[in-house]
Design an enzyme around this catalytic site. Structure first.
Site, PDB file in Angstrom:
ATOM      1  N   ASP A   1      37.415  75.326 -26.898  1.00 54.58           N
ATOM      2  CA  ASP A   1      38.264  75.353 -28.102  1.00 54.58           C
ATOM      3  C   ASP A   1      37.825  76.368 -29.144  1.00 54.58           C
ATOM      4  O   ASP A   1      38.546  76.592 -30.117  1.00 54.58           O
ATOM      5  CB  ASP A   1      38.273  73.954 -28.743  1.00 54.58           C
ATOM      6  CG  ASP A   1      38.919  72.925 -27.821  1.00 54.58           C
ATOM      7  OD1 ASP A   1      38.279  71.923 -27.491  1.00 54.58           O
ATOM      8  OD2 ASP A   1      40.059  73.187 -27.394  1.00 54.58           O
TER       9      ASP A   1
ATOM     10  N   HIS B   1      29.349  69.922 -26.279  1.00 54.72           N
ATOM     11  CA  HIS B   1      30.124  69.341 -25.173  1.00 54.72           C
ATOM     12  C   HIS B   1      29.306  68.230 -24.532  1.00 54.72           C
ATOM     13  O   HIS B   1      28.091  68.332 -24.424  1.00 54.72           O
ATOM     14  CB  HIS B   1      30.424  70.417 -24.105  1.00 54.72           C
ATOM     15  CG  HIS B   1      31.572  70.070 -23.224  1.00 54.72           C
ATOM     16  ND1 HIS B   1      31.426  69.262 -22.134  1.00 54.72           N
ATOM     17  CD2 HIS B   1      32.883  70.379 -23.289  1.00 54.72           C
ATOM     18  CE1 HIS B   1      32.597  69.096 -21.549  1.00 54.72           C
ATOM     19  NE2 HIS B   1      33.509  69.770 -22.235  1.00 54.72           N
TER      20      HIS B   1
HETATM   21  C1  SDX Z   1      37.011  69.245 -25.291  1.00 53.40           C
HETATM   22  O1  SDX Z   1      35.064  66.237 -21.948  1.00 53.40           O
HETATM   23  C2  SDX Z   1      35.643  67.350 -21.748  1.00 53.40           C
HETATM   24  O2  SDX Z   1      35.570  67.928 -20.680  1.00 53.40           O
HETATM   25  C3  SDX Z   1      36.474  67.851 -22.915  1.00 53.40           C
HETATM   26  C4  SDX Z   1      37.080  69.233 -22.768  1.00 53.40           C
HETATM   27  C5  SDX Z   1      38.147  69.266 -21.712  1.00 53.40           C
HETATM   28  O3  SDX Z   1      38.411  70.361 -21.183  1.00 53.40           O
HETATM   29  O4  SDX Z   1      38.821  68.213 -21.511  1.00 53.40           O
HETATM   30  O5  SDX Z   1      36.078  70.173 -22.445  1.00 53.40           O
HETATM   31  C6  SDX Z   1      37.762  69.660 -24.079  1.00 53.40           C
HETATM   32  O6  SDX Z   1      37.272  68.204 -25.814  1.00 53.40           O
HETATM   33  C7  SDX Z   1      35.900  70.133 -25.787  1.00 53.40           C
HETATM   34  C8  SDX Z   1      35.143  69.541 -27.025  1.00 53.40           C
HETATM   35  C9  SDX Z   1      35.978  69.802 -28.261  1.00 53.40           C
HETATM   36  N1  SDX Z   1      35.396  69.129 -29.437  1.00 53.40           N
HETATM   37  C10 SDX Z   1      34.741  69.816 -30.383  1.00 53.40           C
HETATM   38  O7  SDX Z   1      34.539  71.026 -30.345  1.00 53.40           O
HETATM   39  C11 SDX Z   1      34.335  68.964 -31.581  1.00 53.40           C
HETATM   40  C12 SDX Z   1      32.904  69.333 -31.997  1.00 53.40           C
HETATM   41  N2  SDX Z   1      32.002  68.889 -30.973  1.00 53.40           N
HETATM   42  C13 SDX Z   1      31.441  67.584 -31.071  1.00 53.40           C
HETATM   43  O8  SDX Z   1      31.955  66.664 -31.927  1.00 53.40           O
HETATM   44  C14 SDX Z   1      30.660  67.089 -29.872  1.00 53.40           C
HETATM   45  O9  SDX Z   1      29.855  68.116 -29.458  1.00 53.40           O
HETATM   46  C15 SDX Z   1      31.454  66.536 -28.715  1.00 53.40           C
HETATM   47  C16 SDX Z   1      32.442  65.519 -29.163  1.00 53.40           C
HETATM   48  C17 SDX Z   1      32.175  67.637 -28.008  1.00 53.40           C
HETATM   49  C18 SDX Z   1      30.462  65.909 -27.736  1.00 53.40           C
HETATM   50  O10 SDX Z   1      29.943  64.797 -28.382  1.00 53.40           O
HETATM   51  P1  SDX Z   1      28.761  63.930 -27.728  1.00 53.40           P
HETATM   52  O11 SDX Z   1      28.489  64.325 -26.339  1.00 53.40           O
HETATM   53  O12 SDX Z   1      29.061  62.492 -28.022  1.00 53.40           O
HETATM   54  O13 SDX Z   1      27.516  64.415 -28.549  1.00 53.40           O
HETATM   55  P2  SDX Z   1      27.006  63.746 -29.894  1.00 53.40           P
HETATM   56  O14 SDX Z   1      28.134  63.603 -30.866  1.00 53.40           O
HETATM   57  O15 SDX Z   1      26.212  62.522 -29.549  1.00 53.40           O
HETATM   58  O16 SDX Z   1      26.026  64.893 -30.443  1.00 53.40           O
HETATM   59  C19 SDX Z   1      24.661  64.984 -30.003  1.00 53.40           C
HETATM   60  C20 SDX Z   1      23.934  65.624 -31.181  1.00 53.40           C
HETATM   61  C21 SDX Z   1      24.116  64.848 -32.485  1.00 53.40           C
HETATM   62  O17 SDX Z   1      22.998  65.130 -33.311  1.00 53.40           O
HETATM   63  P3  SDX Z   1      21.731  64.088 -33.303  1.00 53.40           P
HETATM   64  O18 SDX Z   1      22.306  62.696 -33.626  1.00 53.40           O
HETATM   65  O19 SDX Z   1      21.140  64.161 -31.915  1.00 53.40           O
HETATM   66  O20 SDX Z   1      20.818  64.613 -34.397  1.00 53.40           O
HETATM   67  O21 SDX Z   1      24.473  66.939 -31.434  1.00 53.40           O
HETATM   68  C22 SDX Z   1      25.088  66.963 -32.714  1.00 53.40           C
HETATM   69  C23 SDX Z   1      25.316  65.518 -33.117  1.00 53.40           C
HETATM   70  O22 SDX Z   1      25.339  65.377 -34.535  1.00 53.40           O
HETATM   71  N3  SDX Z   1      26.351  67.707 -32.562  1.00 53.40           N
HETATM   72  C24 SDX Z   1      26.829  68.575 -33.431  1.00 53.40           C
HETATM   73  C25 SDX Z   1      28.006  69.086 -32.852  1.00 53.40           C
HETATM   74  N4  SDX Z   1      28.211  68.506 -31.647  1.00 53.40           N
HETATM   75  C26 SDX Z   1      27.186  67.658 -31.474  1.00 53.40           C
HETATM   76  N5  SDX Z   1      26.385  68.965 -34.661  1.00 53.40           N
HETATM   77  C27 SDX Z   1      27.147  69.885 -35.310  1.00 53.40           C
HETATM   78  N6  SDX Z   1      28.286  70.435 -34.798  1.00 53.40           N
HETATM   79  C28 SDX Z   1      28.741  70.056 -33.575  1.00 53.40           C
HETATM   80  N7  SDX Z   1      29.869  70.581 -33.083  1.00 53.40           N
END
Ligand code: SDX
Length: 432
Positions: free
Chosen positions: A363, A306
């Site tokens: 989720d 998140h």
């Molecule tokens: C919702 O914003 C809100 O409040 C949203 C929400 C709401 O109520 O409205 O809470 C609802 O959208 C919840 C999130 C649902 N999405 C997911 O579950 C999809 C999986 N999660 C991710 O794609 C990610 O964690 C996000 C999109 C939720 C957040 O993305 P960020 O903040 O841009 O983080 P990032 O992509 O820059 O990740 C940081 C690091 C990266 O690795 P490095 O480059 O540092 O090595 O963490 C890794 C990412 O690769 N990473 C993950 C991961 N989430 C982040 N690696 C594997 N699996 C994951 N799920």
């Protein structure tokens, strides 16, 4: 004099005021930065940028705190209902009995769709994704209420808000019924919000759906837990559209489109598809965890991570507990729940996830509950959208109520070609 920040560049110093929120959050106010310095800021993904001040929802991502208008989500989940929480989010206070009755009556009075709306449903292919139907039908509904298109009128807000919140439920249920070739089931004025939605989804002309209180309660809780979440992608989209003085329905339709993405609200459907794939492959989750850590795999542990929560999403905790309760009541054993629990247990012990502070979000478990109720996975994000409607309405209201709201218009840093001149067709050479 309040707190100030100092910016120094090229031998010049710029003093910027600091805004301090009611929970002690500090924000450097850069609203005069360009005018005084010619500078702008850059923040890919807005991870460090506050777009507004807001009184609706507070999140502390490090502590895993979520409050609607100051009330902790845990208390509302235990003691409130979706419609009472919706009133709180939209109007700022828990309703009195009279206020709640008026709100509920307004929802009942606005639950039907204009009969000719059925023609629109009939034109969608059965394979149409219900989020595409939802966003287009929200705008379609507004065409039957011309005064709404005229934009915001304070004396019309209560009816517009109730119209949107009530009809979004009817649109969703009709979309599901049409996609299955089933006759539309009309709302029953005697049913409350969530029970009526389940009735419209699962009753038949010859037999009413058996409304188990535990099922109604579980779905009502899902709606309540999704009701608002400060400036997430879709809510910011609603505010962006509202800032141009577009109407409430147009703003909400845009919110639906933003929510659809698998990184946002579409994650609840993606989680179940991920769990189904793992189950089908006979993997106990270990292979998938390894792939989710491998940047080249193109896979992520959906439902994990998140932008704000760097701790367990408080909503995920509540939903996980509800999963166990509901499956026990319905006497269902879902292998996907076991896989989800195994994935959570493995990830929370794995340094890749721990170092990046990746925890289950709202989720991760919500789809298990919706599956148990019999809601198909392509409807999961629609359920999220219905739940989020009060938050979008409240944020729309904050924009239109705020005197002097300016249209949202971010700046950019241009990195394209510098000036060059037109080349006639026969003079051009391919750059490939
Ligand atoms: C919702 O914003 C809100 O409040 C949203 C929400 C709401 O109520 O409205 O809470 C609802 O959208 C919840 C999130 C649902 N999405 C997911 O579950 C999809 C999986 N999660 C991710 O794609 C990610 O964690 C996000 C999109 C939720 C957040 O993305 P960020 O903040 O841009 O983080 P990032 O992509 O820059 O990740 C940081 C690091 C990266 O690795 P490095 O480059 O540092 O090595 O963490 C890794 C990412 O690769 N990473 C993950 C991961 N989430 C982040 N690696 C594997 N699996 C994951 N799920």
């Amino acid at each position: 004099m309040g707190k100030q920040a100092k910016l120094e560049l090229d031998g010049k110093t710029y003093i910027l005021p600091v805004v301090v929120g009611s929970e002690g959050e500090h924000g450097v106010d850069i609203s005069t930065l360009r005018q005084t310095s010619g500078l702008i800021t850059l923040d890919d993904g807005y991870g460090n940028t506050g777009s507004c001040v807001s009184k609706i929802t507070f999140i502390d991502g490090d502590k895993g705190i979520l409050r609607y208008r100051g009330y902790p989500i845990e208390e509302l989940a235990e003691k409130s209902t979706f419609i009472e929480a919706a009133y709180l989010i939209i109007y700022g206070e828990l309703p009195t009995s009279a206020q709640l009755k008026r709100f509920s009556d307004l929802l009942t009075a606005n639950e039907m769709l204009h009969e000719s709306m059925k023609n629109h449903f009939a034109t969608f292919p059965a394979t149409a994704h219900p989020m595409a139907i939802l966003s287009s039908m929200i705008n379609a509904v507004s065409c039957y209420h011309p005064r709404l298109i005229e934009g915001y009128k304070a004396d019309m807000f209560d009816v517009q808000a109730a119209r949107l919140l009530s009809k979004v439920r009817t649109i969703a249920a009709f979309a599901y019924r049409v996609s299955r070739g089933l006759p539309a089931i009309y709302p029953k004025p005697s049913y409350k919000y969530t029970a009526n939605f389940l009735h419209m989804m699962f009753s038949e002309p010859y037999q009413d759906y058996d409304l188990k209180p535990e099922v109604v309660r579980a779905l009502d809780l899902i709606f309540l837990l999704h009701a608002d979440h400060e400036q997430n992608c879709s809510t910011s989209t609603v505010r962006m559209i509202a800032s141009s003085q577009a109407n409430l329905f147009a703003s909400a339709a845009g919110g639906v489109c933003a929510l659809w993405g698998p990184l946002h609200g579409g994650a609840n459907q993606a989680v179940i598809e991920m769990l189904e794939d793992i189950h089908r492959s006979g993997d106990d989750g270990s292979r998938f965890i390894a792939a989710a850590k491998d940047k080249n795999s193109g896979k992520r542990l959906m439902g994990f991570g998140h932008r704000v929560y760097k701790n367990y999403d408080p909503r995920a905790k509540i939903i996980k507990a509800q999963c166990d309760n509901l499956l026990k009541v319905l006497n269902i054993s879902d292998p996907l729940l076991d896989i989800a629990k195994h994935l959570e247990e493995a990830a929370l012990k794995d340094s890749y996830f721990v170092e990046r502070k990746l925890y289950p979000n709202v989720d991760f478990y919500s789809g298990i509950i919706m599956r148990a109720i019999g809601i198909p996975k392509e409807m999961f994000t629609v359920i999220f959208a219905i739940g989020r409607m009060p938050g979008w309405i409240a944020n729309y209201k904050e924009i239109v109520d705020h005197q002097g709201t300016r249209i949202y218009r971010p700046r950019q840093i241009y990195t394209g070609e510098t000036e060059r001149h037109f080349v006639s067709l026969n003079q051009r050479k391919s750059k490939a």
